[in-house]
Scaffold this motif. Structure first.
Motif, PDB file in Angstrom:
ATOM      1  N   VAL A 143      -6.335   4.449 -17.229  1.00  0.00           N
ATOM      2  CA  VAL A 143      -4.886   4.600 -17.033  1.00  0.00           C
ATOM      3  C   VAL A 143      -4.524   3.707 -15.853  1.00  0.00           C
ATOM      4  O   VAL A 143      -5.145   3.794 -14.789  1.00  0.00           O
ATOM      5  CB  VAL A 143      -4.504   6.065 -16.710  1.00  0.00           C
ATOM      6  CG1 VAL A 143      -3.009   6.171 -16.397  1.00  0.00           C
ATOM      7  CG2 VAL A 143      -4.881   6.967 -17.874  1.00  0.00           C
ATOM      8  N   CYS A 144      -3.582   2.809 -16.056  1.00  0.00           N
ATOM      9  CA  CYS A 144      -3.256   1.849 -15.000  1.00  0.00           C
ATOM     10  C   CYS A 144      -1.752   1.878 -14.736  1.00  0.00           C
ATOM     11  O   CYS A 144      -0.968   1.421 -15.559  1.00  0.00           O
ATOM     12  CB  CYS A 144      -3.734   0.477 -15.446  1.00  0.00           C
ATOM     13  SG  CYS A 144      -4.145  -0.535 -14.059  1.00  0.00           S
ATOM     14  N   LEU A 145      -1.388   2.436 -13.605  1.00  0.00           N
ATOM     15  CA  LEU A 145       0.023   2.577 -13.231  1.00  0.00           C
ATOM     16  C   LEU A 145       0.352   1.512 -12.175  1.00  0.00           C
ATOM     17  O   LEU A 145      -0.540   0.922 -11.585  1.00  0.00           O
ATOM     18  CB  LEU A 145       0.280   3.981 -12.678  1.00  0.00           C
ATOM     19  CG  LEU A 145      -0.255   5.134 -13.548  1.00  0.00           C
ATOM     20  CD1 LEU A 145      -0.054   6.479 -12.841  1.00  0.00           C
ATOM     21  CD2 LEU A 145       0.429   5.141 -14.915  1.00  0.00           C
ATOM     22  N   GLY A 146       1.648   1.308 -11.935  1.00  0.00           N
ATOM     23  CA  GLY A 146       2.026   0.350 -10.888  1.00  0.00           C
ATOM     24  C   GLY A 146       2.273  -1.037 -11.443  1.00  0.00           C
ATOM     25  O   GLY A 146       1.796  -2.032 -10.908  1.00  0.00           O
ATOM     26  N   CYS A 147       3.041  -1.119 -12.529  1.00  0.00           N
ATOM     27  CA  CYS A 147       3.534  -2.412 -13.033  1.00  0.00           C
ATOM     28  C   CYS A 147       5.039  -2.280 -13.160  1.00  0.00           C
ATOM     29  O   CYS A 147       5.487  -1.549 -14.031  1.00  0.00           O
ATOM     30  CB  CYS A 147       2.927  -2.784 -14.373  1.00  0.00           C
ATOM     31  SG  CYS A 147       3.730  -4.235 -15.118  1.00  0.00           S
ATOM     32  N   PRO A 148       5.826  -2.961 -12.338  1.00  0.00           N
ATOM     33  CA  PRO A 148       5.468  -3.678 -11.110  1.00  0.00           C
ATOM     34  C   PRO A 148       4.838  -2.737 -10.054  1.00  0.00           C
ATOM     35  O   PRO A 148       5.000  -1.525 -10.136  1.00  0.00           O
ATOM     36  CB  PRO A 148       6.810  -4.221 -10.623  1.00  0.00           C
ATOM     37  CG  PRO A 148       7.655  -4.332 -11.859  1.00  0.00           C
ATOM     38  CD  PRO A 148       7.245  -3.173 -12.696  1.00  0.00           C
ATOM     39  N   HIS A 149       4.161  -3.343  -9.088  1.00  0.00           N
ATOM     40  CA  HIS A 149       3.419  -2.603  -8.062  1.00  0.00           C
ATOM     41  C   HIS A 149       4.170  -1.365  -7.570  1.00  0.00           C
ATOM     42  O   HIS A 149       5.369  -1.423  -7.261  1.00  0.00           O
ATOM     43  CB  HIS A 149       3.121  -3.530  -6.880  1.00  0.00           C
ATOM     44  CG  HIS A 149       1.834  -4.253  -7.031  1.00  0.00           C
ATOM     45  ND1 HIS A 149       1.386  -5.177  -6.120  1.00  0.00           N
ATOM     46  CD2 HIS A 149       0.873  -4.173  -7.989  1.00  0.00           C
ATOM     47  CE1 HIS A 149       0.202  -5.643  -6.508  1.00  0.00           C
ATOM     48  NE2 HIS A 149      -0.121  -5.051  -7.645  1.00  0.00           N
ATOM     49  N   ALA A 150       3.423  -0.272  -7.462  1.00  0.00           N
ATOM     50  CA  ALA A 150       4.004   1.045  -7.177  1.00  0.00           C
ATOM     51  C   ALA A 150       4.645   1.128  -5.793  1.00  0.00           C
ATOM     52  O   ALA A 150       4.167   0.529  -4.824  1.00  0.00           O
ATOM     53  CB  ALA A 150       2.931   2.107  -7.302  1.00  0.00           C
ATOM     54  N   SER A 151       5.712   1.910  -5.732  1.00  0.00           N
ATOM     55  CA  SER A 151       6.328   2.264  -4.448  1.00  0.00           C
ATOM     56  C   SER A 151       5.600   3.499  -3.903  1.00  0.00           C
ATOM     57  O   SER A 151       4.852   4.170  -4.627  1.00  0.00           O
ATOM     58  CB  SER A 151       7.804   2.590  -4.654  1.00  0.00           C
ATOM     59  OG  SER A 151       7.927   3.749  -5.460  1.00  0.00           O
ATOM     60  N   LEU A 152       5.869   3.826  -2.636  1.00  0.00           N
ATOM     61  CA  LEU A 152       5.234   5.002  -2.031  1.00  0.00           C
ATOM     62  C   LEU A 152       5.655   6.283  -2.772  1.00  0.00           C
ATOM     63  O   LEU A 152       4.849   7.190  -2.963  1.00  0.00           O
ATOM     64  CB  LEU A 152       5.615   5.075  -0.545  1.00  0.00           C
ATOM     65  CG  LEU A 152       4.829   6.066   0.305  1.00  0.00           C
ATOM     66  CD1 LEU A 152       3.331   5.765   0.299  1.00  0.00           C
ATOM     67  CD2 LEU A 152       5.343   6.064   1.750  1.00  0.00           C
ATOM     68  N   GLU A 153       6.910   6.340  -3.213  1.00  0.00           N
ATOM     69  CA  GLU A 153       7.396   7.543  -3.930  1.00  0.00           C
ATOM     70  C   GLU A 153       6.661   7.711  -5.254  1.00  0.00           C
ATOM     71  O   GLU A 153       6.326   8.829  -5.644  1.00  0.00           O
ATOM     72  CB  GLU A 153       8.899   7.442  -4.236  1.00  0.00           C
ATOM     73  CG  GLU A 153       9.814   7.367  -3.028  1.00  0.00           C
ATOM     74  CD  GLU A 153       9.756   6.021  -2.322  1.00  0.00           C
ATOM     75  OE1 GLU A 153       9.687   4.975  -3.005  1.00  0.00           O
ATOM     76  OE2 GLU A 153       9.751   6.005  -1.079  1.00  0.00           O
ATOM     77  N   GLU A 154       6.418   6.608  -5.950  1.00  0.00           N
ATOM     78  CA  GLU A 154       5.693   6.697  -7.226  1.00  0.00           C
ATOM     79  C   GLU A 154       4.266   7.202  -6.987  1.00  0.00           C
ATOM     80  O   GLU A 154       3.741   8.008  -7.767  1.00  0.00           O
ATOM     81  CB  GLU A 154       5.677   5.333  -7.923  1.00  0.00           C
ATOM     82  CG  GLU A 154       7.045   4.935  -8.472  1.00  0.00           C
ATOM     83  CD  GLU A 154       7.074   3.525  -9.047  1.00  0.00           C
ATOM     84  OE1 GLU A 154       7.561   3.364 -10.169  1.00  0.00           O
ATOM     85  OE2 GLU A 154       6.625   2.580  -8.369  1.00  0.00           O
ATOM     86  N   ILE A 155       3.652   6.735  -5.903  1.00  0.00           N
ATOM     87  CA  ILE A 155       2.286   7.180  -5.592  1.00  0.00           C
ATOM     88  C   ILE A 155       2.287   8.668  -5.230  1.00  0.00           C
ATOM     89  O   ILE A 155       1.420   9.437  -5.670  1.00  0.00           O
ATOM     90  CB  ILE A 155       1.689   6.319  -4.454  1.00  0.00           C
ATOM     91  CG1 ILE A 155       1.481   4.889  -4.961  1.00  0.00           C
ATOM     92  CG2 ILE A 155       0.375   6.915  -3.945  1.00  0.00           C
ATOM     93  CD1 ILE A 155       0.996   3.907  -3.909  1.00  0.00           C
ATOM     94  N   LYS A 156       3.291   9.057  -4.470  1.00  0.00           N
ATOM     95  CA  LYS A 156       3.403  10.475  -4.080  1.00  0.00           C
ATOM     96  C   LYS A 156       3.487  11.376  -5.328  1.00  0.00           C
ATOM     97  O   LYS A 156       2.828  12.419  -5.404  1.00  0.00           O
ATOM     98  CB  LYS A 156       4.660  10.654  -3.230  1.00  0.00           C
ATOM     99  CG  LYS A 156       4.986  12.078  -2.857  1.00  0.00           C
ATOM    100  CD  LYS A 156       6.290  12.086  -2.092  1.00  0.00           C
ATOM    101  CE  LYS A 156       6.852  13.491  -1.982  1.00  0.00           C
ATOM    102  NZ  LYS A 156       8.199  13.464  -1.420  1.00  0.00           N
ATOM    103  N   ASP A 157       4.294  10.967  -6.302  1.00  0.00           N
ATOM    104  CA  ASP A 157       4.446  11.779  -7.520  1.00  0.00           C
ATOM    105  C   ASP A 157       3.112  11.935  -8.245  1.00  0.00           C
ATOM    106  O   ASP A 157       2.773  13.024  -8.719  1.00  0.00           O
ATOM    107  CB  ASP A 157       5.468  11.136  -8.477  1.00  0.00           C
ATOM    108  CG  ASP A 157       6.890  11.254  -7.942  1.00  0.00           C
ATOM    109  OD1 ASP A 157       7.105  12.041  -6.991  1.00  0.00           O
ATOM    110  OD2 ASP A 157       7.784  10.550  -8.463  1.00  0.00           O
ATOM    111  N   VAL A 158       2.348  10.840  -8.330  1.00  0.00           N
ATOM    112  CA  VAL A 158       1.050  10.921  -9.012  1.00  0.00           C
ATOM    113  C   VAL A 158       0.094  11.781  -8.178  1.00  0.00           C
ATOM    114  O   VAL A 158      -0.641  12.628  -8.723  1.00  0.00           O
ATOM    115  CB  VAL A 158       0.450   9.510  -9.258  1.00  0.00           C
ATOM    116  CG1 VAL A 158      -0.899   9.630  -9.964  1.00  0.00           C
ATOM    117  CG2 VAL A 158       1.408   8.658 -10.085  1.00  0.00           C
TER     118      VAL A 158
END
Ligand SMILES: C[C@@](O)(CCOP(=O)(O)O)CC(=O)O
Ligand code: SF4
Length: 396
Positions: free
Chosen positions: A290-305
């Motif tokens: 599973v590859c997330l961050g396209c476009p590169h992830a923001s801090l909020e997106e990382i927090k949610d994961v």
């Protein structure tokens, strides 16, 4: 093209060979596209970094340019993602020979004065132009974001053009630098309420229709910056979009966007979004990576994961791709630990498209990005599953 006295000196080699070669590229572009003159720029973003996409010929070109030591970036400039995590490639299983070539490429760019920050979301981490700034960016998703959400002015540059512009500090004045070319060409009425991966599906569907035009969206929802990042990336990959507007959201939606009469319309229904989401997958079930961050992830997106996986055991491989800067912020917030404790990784500098994942034992990739779903089959030859991240990550 009109050249100032100083620009003529640059062309004649009076500022050295690297500046002369850069001017050759920029003057050729200006002539092809009918620019009358140059404009000063405040930022560059240079694509063509992964060894997978530029190969040995690209590496040699850059090393040759850098060895001349006669020209350096004169404005803030960052790089697009590389083919590996530049620090943790070994732990993550990247091939050593590839990693070594990758390091050489990034070092050559560094010698040319470009920041070795490798990301497609530089607008999250300090390479942030101002409204109406002229800039030269080449990553297509970043071009869409910076033109549309920030209101800066850039064409969809190629890597060599953006590198030349970084060195000279100028770009030819044509295309999206001129207000007269920034009016919308298609009104898109979105009847569906959108959530998560729906934004990518919308961008993918509209990009196919609008091509290199300028869509103007009427949305039911107020999108977040992360939603706009996904929307623009998808528009720029299924079409060749460089600029879009969202009514009541993005700059100049009520001025330049509507400065010409727009005769083309399309409506997008809930059913259209569902169909596009289904069409973007070439496999079903769970992917092995599973590859997330396209476009590169923001801090909020990382927090949610991080919150989603915290305290569980992930049974497929999980990468969240981002910049070195956002990774550092995630480390400090404890998100990296939460993700690693669950068995996942935050991977910096690279992504699922430009990394050699096809040589790393993976067969199918789960993505929540319509752009990645579009490119992983063609650029990596792997199967892809498109969904929201909550439905991609498998637990023991
Ligand atoms: C697919 C893409 O996001 C990454 C690969 O580009 P490159 O290796 O930096 O040329 C490029 C783009 O869409 O502009
Ligand atoms: S493919 Fe996606 S993650 Fe990779 S560089 Fe392009 S936008 Fe960024």
């Amino acid at each position: 093209m009109f050249l100032t006295h100083d620009e003529e000196k640059m062309c004649n080699g009076e500022y050295g060979d690297t500046v002369r070669k850069s001017m050759d590229i920029l003057v050729a572009l200006g002539d092809i596209y009918g620019a009358e003159k140059f404009v000063d720029i405040s930022s560059a973003q240079v694509s063509g970094v992964s060894y997978k996409t530029i190969g040995q010929a690209g590496l040699e070109y850059l090393e040759d340019l850098a060895s001349d030591k006669s020209g350096y970036a004169t404005i803030p400039s960052t790089l697009n993602p590389a083919g590996t995590d530049l620090d943790n490639w070994s732990e993550l299983g990247f091939p050593a020979d590839f990693a070594s070539k990758q390091t050489d490429i990034v070092n050559a760019y560094g010698q040319l004065g470009i920041s070795k920050t490798c990301t497609c979301t530089p607008y999250l981490i300090g390479n942030v132009p101002r409204f109406r700034d002229h800039i030269s960016w080449s990553e297509s998703s970043a071009v869409a974001y910076v033109n549309s959400v920030i209101g800066a002015r850039t064409n969809r540059e190629g890597g060599p053009g953006a590198l030349a512009a970084a060195i000279v500090g100028k770009t030819p004045l044509y295309g999206f630098h001129l207000d007269e070319n920034r009016a919308s060409t298609l009104i898109v009425d979105v009847e569906a309420d959108l959530n998560g991966a729906d934004f990518g599906a919308l961008g993918y569907a509209v990009g196919q229709v609008v091509g290199d035009g300028i869509p103007y969206f009427k949305l039911n929802n107020v999108p977040t910056n992360n939603d706009l990042k996904s929307l623009g990336a998808a528009l720029a990959s299924s079409g060749a979009v460089a600029l879009y507007y969202v009514e009541n959201v993005t700059p100049e939606f009520d001025t330049i966007a509507l400065s010409n009469e727009v005769n083309d319309n399309m409506a997008v229904s809930t059913e259209d979004i569902k169909e596009t989401r289904d069409k973007l997958s070439t496999a079903s079930g769970y992917a092995d990576l599973v590859c997330l961050g396209c476009p590169h992830a923001s801090l909020e997106e990382i927090k949610d994961v991080a919150n989603f996986v915290c305290g569980k055991n992930i049974s497929n491989e999980l990468w969240i791709c981002t910049s070195i800067n956002i990774k550092a912020a995630a480390d400090r917030m404890g998100y990296t630990k939460m993700i690693e404790n669950a068995g996942g990784h935050i991977v910096q500098d690279t992504c699922m498209v430009v990394a050699p994942i096809e040589d790393m034992g993976y067969e199918s990739v789960g993505v929540n990005s319509a752009k990645a779903a579009n490119y992983v089959p063609s650029m990596c030859g792997l199967k892809v599953i498109y969904n929201d991240f909550e439905n991609l990550i498998k637990f023991d």
